[in-house]
Enzyme design. Structure first.
Site, PDB file in Angstrom:
ATOM      1  N   ASP A 132     -34.303  67.534  16.381  1.00 52.84           N
ATOM      2  CA  ASP A 132     -33.728  67.478  17.719  1.00 52.84           C
ATOM      3  C   ASP A 132     -32.522  68.411  17.709  1.00 52.84           C
ATOM      4  O   ASP A 132     -32.303  69.168  16.755  1.00 52.84           O
ATOM      5  CB  ASP A 132     -33.393  66.043  18.130  1.00 52.84           C
ATOM      6  CG  ASP A 132     -32.216  65.444  17.384  1.00 52.84           C
ATOM      7  OD1 ASP A 132     -31.665  66.087  16.461  1.00 52.84           O
ATOM      8  OD2 ASP A 132     -31.823  64.310  17.714  1.00 52.84           O
TER       9      ASP A 132
ATOM     10  N   CYS B 147     -32.579  65.006  12.453  1.00 54.18           N
ATOM     11  CA  CYS B 147     -31.815  64.712  13.669  1.00 54.18           C
ATOM     12  C   CYS B 147     -30.359  64.582  13.239  1.00 54.18           C
ATOM     13  O   CYS B 147     -30.002  65.003  12.145  1.00 54.18           O
ATOM     14  CB  CYS B 147     -32.333  63.480  14.402  1.00 54.18           C
ATOM     15  SG  CYS B 147     -32.234  61.913  13.511  1.00 54.18           S
TER      16      CYS B 147
ATOM     17  N   THR C 204     -28.528  62.034  12.223  1.00 49.57           N
ATOM     18  CA  THR C 204     -28.383  61.245  10.992  1.00 49.57           C
ATOM     19  C   THR C 204     -29.677  61.118  10.204  1.00 49.57           C
ATOM     20  O   THR C 204     -29.653  60.680   9.057  1.00 49.57           O
ATOM     21  CB  THR C 204     -27.919  59.809  11.316  1.00 49.57           C
ATOM     22  OG1 THR C 204     -28.935  59.183  12.109  1.00 49.57           O
ATOM     23  CG2 THR C 204     -26.576  59.796  12.032  1.00 49.57           C
TER      24      THR C 204
ATOM     25  N   HIS D 200     -42.592  57.062  -5.997  1.00 48.05           N
ATOM     26  CA  HIS D 200     -42.856  55.628  -5.867  1.00 48.05           C
ATOM     27  C   HIS D 200     -43.381  55.218  -4.500  1.00 48.05           C
ATOM     28  O   HIS D 200     -44.102  54.228  -4.395  1.00 48.05           O
ATOM     29  CB  HIS D 200     -41.601  54.819  -6.173  1.00 48.05           C
ATOM     30  CG  HIS D 200     -41.227  54.836  -7.618  1.00 48.05           C
ATOM     31  ND1 HIS D 200     -40.257  54.012  -8.128  1.00 48.05           N
ATOM     32  CD2 HIS D 200     -41.678  55.567  -8.670  1.00 48.05           C
ATOM     33  CE1 HIS D 200     -40.125  54.239  -9.427  1.00 48.05           C
ATOM     34  NE2 HIS D 200     -40.979  55.186  -9.775  1.00 48.05           N
TER      35      HIS D 200
ATOM     36  N   HIS E 290     -47.303  51.403  -8.114  1.00 55.25           N
ATOM     37  CA  HIS E 290     -46.811  51.838  -6.805  1.00 55.25           C
ATOM     38  C   HIS E 290     -47.951  51.937  -5.787  1.00 55.25           C
ATOM     39  O   HIS E 290     -47.745  51.690  -4.605  1.00 55.25           O
ATOM     40  CB  HIS E 290     -46.076  53.171  -6.935  1.00 55.25           C
ATOM     41  CG  HIS E 290     -45.019  53.145  -7.981  1.00 55.25           C
ATOM     42  ND1 HIS E 290     -43.903  52.340  -7.894  1.00 55.25           N
ATOM     43  CD2 HIS E 290     -44.927  53.792  -9.167  1.00 55.25           C
ATOM     44  CE1 HIS E 290     -43.162  52.506  -8.980  1.00 55.25           C
ATOM     45  NE2 HIS E 290     -43.763  53.371  -9.770  1.00 55.25           N
TER      46      HIS E 290
END
Length: 144
Positions: free
Chosen positions: A7, A63, A65, A96, A131
């Site tokens: 963004d 973005c 954060t 993992h 995993h």
């Protein structure tokens, strides 16, 4: 093929990551945004996530954060988008969690750390084993 998107909050860092990918010879497709004009991150996250899910490839989302992008991308069936902050989280997102999209923040992540995370994310492979059992449980929750 790597699909990349941001963004407005991640646009500047995305452009720097694109240069890095070109220098490394990594083929990618930029799905937007193409300016710093305000836009809605769920639209970009959905575009990248759909392409990754349809082509069994990897993606990069940025973005402000990384939080919004990771939440939105993870709504798409088959996507395991990991919000990463450093080399360790990028490595283990792949090893993992078999993450197929990495997300980070344009306002919270330095360029060199972002490059390091992308390089690790693209290089590392899923370890499988114990995993895989956990990833299969996540897929079952999605109805996959």
């Amino acid at each position: 093929m790597i699909f990349i998107g941001s963004d407005h909050g991640g646009f500047e860092l995305k452009e720097k990551i694109k240069v890095f990918l070109r220098e490394k010879g990594v083929e990618f497709e930029d799905l937007g945004t193409f300016s710093e004009e305000s836009c809605d991150y769920p639209d970009i996250a959905e575009s990248v996530a759909q392409k990754v899910a349809q082509t069994d490839s990897k993606g990069i989302l940025i973005c402000g954060t990384g939080i919004g992008m990771s939440i939105a991308a993870n709504k798409v069936k088959g996507i395991r988008c990991a919000l990463c902050h450093d080399a360790y989280t990028a490595e283990y997102a792949r090893k993992h969690n078999n993450a197929n999209i990495i997300a980070f923040g344009g306002r919270t992540t330095g360029v060199e750390i972002a490059k390091q995370m992308v390089e690790i994310f693209l290089r590392e492979e899923f370890e499988g084993g114990r995993h895989k059992r956990r990833i299969d449980k996540i897929a079952k929750m999605e109805g996959v």
